[in-house]
Design a protein around this motif. Structure first.
Motif, short mmCIF file in Angstrom:
data_model
loop_
_atom_site.label_atom_id
_atom_site.label_comp_id
_atom_site.label_asym_id
_atom_site.label_seq_id
_atom_site.Cartn_x
_atom_site.Cartn_y
_atom_site.Cartn_z
N ALA A 138 -5.11 9.17 2.11
CA ALA A 138 -5.28 8.08 1.15
C ALA A 138 -4.35 8.21 -0.05
O ALA A 138 -3.80 7.21 -0.53
N GLU A 139 -4.15 9.43 -0.54
CA GLU A 139 -3.31 9.63 -1.71
C GLU A 139 -1.86 9.26 -1.43
O GLU A 139 -1.18 8.69 -2.29
N ILE A 140 -1.38 9.58 -0.24
CA ILE A 140 -0.01 9.21 0.14
C ILE A 140 0.09 7.71 0.37
O ILE A 140 1.01 7.04 -0.10
N LEU A 141 -0.89 7.17 1.09
CA LEU A 141 -0.86 5.74 1.38
C LEU A 141 -0.94 4.91 0.12
O LEU A 141 -0.41 3.80 0.05
N ASN A 142 -1.56 5.44 -0.91
CA ASN A 142 -1.68 4.72 -2.17
C ASN A 142 -0.33 4.53 -2.84
O ASN A 142 -0.17 3.63 -3.68
N GLU A 143 0.65 5.35 -2.48
CA GLU A 143 2.01 5.17 -2.99
C GLU A 143 2.82 4.23 -2.12
O GLU A 143 3.91 3.80 -2.51
N ILE A 144 2.30 3.91 -0.95
CA ILE A 144 3.00 3.02 -0.02
C ILE A 144 2.45 1.61 -0.08
O ILE A 144 3.20 0.63 -0.07
N ASN A 145 1.12 1.48 -0.15
CA ASN A 145 0.47 0.17 -0.20
C ASN A 145 -0.01 -0.14 -1.61
O ASN A 145 -0.70 0.68 -2.22
N GLU A 146 0.34 -1.31 -2.10
CA GLU A 146 -0.07 -1.70 -3.44
C GLU A 146 -1.51 -2.19 -3.49
O GLU A 146 -2.23 -1.92 -4.44
N PHE A 147 -1.92 -2.94 -2.46
CA PHE A 147 -3.29 -3.44 -2.42
C PHE A 147 -3.65 -3.86 -1.01
O PHE A 147 -2.78 -3.99 -0.12
N VAL A 148 -4.93 -4.08 -0.80
CA VAL A 148 -5.49 -4.56 0.46
C VAL A 148 -6.35 -5.77 0.16
O VAL A 148 -7.12 -5.75 -0.81
N ILE A 149 -6.21 -6.82 0.95
CA ILE A 149 -7.08 -7.98 0.81
C ILE A 149 -8.04 -7.99 1.99
O ILE A 149 -7.63 -8.19 3.13
N TYR A 150 -9.31 -7.75 1.71
CA TYR A 150 -10.29 -7.64 2.78
C TYR A 150 -11.39 -8.67 2.54
O TYR A 150 -12.13 -8.59 1.55
N HIS A 151 -11.46 -9.65 3.42
CA HIS A 151 -12.43 -10.74 3.31
C HIS A 151 -12.37 -11.36 1.91
O HIS A 151 -13.39 -11.47 1.21
N ASN A 152 -11.17 -11.73 1.52
CA ASN A 152 -10.88 -12.45 0.27
C ASN A 152 -11.08 -11.61 -0.99
O ASN A 152 -11.05 -12.14 -2.11
N GLN A 153 -11.27 -10.33 -0.85
CA GLN A 153 -11.42 -9.45 -2.00
C GLN A 153 -10.21 -8.53 -2.10
O GLN A 153 -9.84 -7.87 -1.12
N ILE A 154 -9.57 -8.49 -3.27
CA ILE A 154 -8.41 -7.63 -3.47
C ILE A 154 -8.88 -6.24 -3.87
O ILE A 154 -9.59 -6.06 -4.85
N LEU A 155 -8.49 -5.25 -3.06
CA LEU A 155 -8.89 -3.86 -3.29
C LEU A 155 -7.65 -3.03 -3.59
O LEU A 155 -6.59 -3.22 -2.99
N ARG A 156 -7.79 -2.10 -4.52
CA ARG A 156 -6.68 -1.22 -4.90
C ARG A 156 -7.17 0.23 -4.94
O ARG A 156 -8.36 0.49 -4.92
#
Length: 287
Positions: A138-156
């Motif tokens: 997760a820590e590495i992926l957090n530098e690759i992905n800025e956010f996730v949109i899951y069922h209309n909710q923006i998650l960071r």
């Protein structure tokens, strides 16, 4: 599904058979720091297409492509957005299944909604699924992905990345159990970031049910424009690490979401399908 006529899965097939990418998916539900999605006829990178087609338009384009290049055996959807973020790709595959049942149907996704849409994927007759997994940390992926949109909710943050990783692996597992699709994973190799965990990614993907690994060099752009591409030695090491667990691609060149033709022969029919001002890149499928 036989891999013998799938040019994106077989080194021998890519010299003989063709594929077409149908750009029907307009939206994405994650934002990768290196991703450059766009509607244009210039950028020779994944995520770009000259225009977005409706499912019906895509079926018409496929028919035209088969007239121009009967060697096409695969119709894939790899963008410009994620195939499962909207219904367009699955509707397209249903149309293709009815009109051209002999054409293999190939879906590329980030995997966020894979597990939730397995039933629909099976109904659409999808033969192969490519899931892009860039990290299982997760820590590495957090530098690759800025956010996730899951069922209309923006998650960071880390919780967003943990959700994505869990969804990818559980989705692969469910797709393996409930469909006949062959599952491949893609990993964008980013020096100094995820290059040390490629073997771990391959192992986790194999345990979930994947059979093949495609390791893609980073294209430095967008928020990763200041990073460098991996060199040949770094790519080789990553492929060797993955090869302990999965069959590894050795013939991949990254392509646009509207590419078409026989890649091994550099036969591109994009201009004929979309007009003379469309690009004719010397590229190969990444999904």
């Amino acid at each position: 599904m036989t891999l013998k006529t799938h040019p994106c899965f077989s080194e021998a097939a890519h010299l003989k058979y063709g594929r077409i990418h149908l750009p029907v998916s307009p939206d994405c539900n994650i934002q990768c720091a290196f991703c450059k999605r766009g509607i244009n006829k210039i950028d020779q990178v994944p995520g770009c297409a000259g225009r977005v087609l409706t499912p019906r338009e895509a079926l018409d384009i496929l028919g035209r492509a088969l007239e121009l290049c009967p060697e096409i055996t695969v119709a894939g959807v790899a963008g410009p957005g994620d195939t499962l973020a909207t219904d367009h790709a699955l509707k397209t595959f249903l149309l293709i299944q009815e009109a051209y049942p002999h054409i293999l149907r190939c879906l590329s996704t980030n995997g966020l909604l894979l597990g939730e849409r397995v039933r629909e994927i099976k109904e659409a007759g999808v033969n192969s699924i490519t899931v892009t997994i860039n990290s299982i940390t997760a820590e590495i992926l957090n530098e690759i992905n800025e956010f996730v949109i899951y069922h209309n909710q923006i998650l960071r943050g880390l919780e967003a990345q943990k959700l994505l990783i869990k969804s990818q692996l559980s989705g692969i597992r469910k797709a393996t159990e409930e469909t006949d699709a062959v599952i491949k994973i893609n990993t964008v190799l980013i020096p100094g970031l995820n290059d040390g965990e490629v073997g771990d990614i391959a192992q986790a993907a194999k345990e979930a049910g994947a059979v093949m690994h495609n390791i893609i060099p980073l294209i430095p752009q967008q928020k990763m424009a200041d990073r460098r591409r991996p060199d040949c030695e770094e790519l080789h090491r990553a492929k060797m690490a993955a090869s302990h667990y999965l069959d590894v691609f050795h013939h991949c060149r990254q392509c646009r979401a509207d590419a078409a033709g026989i890649m091994g022969k550099n036969l591109d029919i994009t201009k004929q399908l979309y007009g003379e001002d469309a690009p004719a890149p010397d590229v190969f499928s990444h999904g």
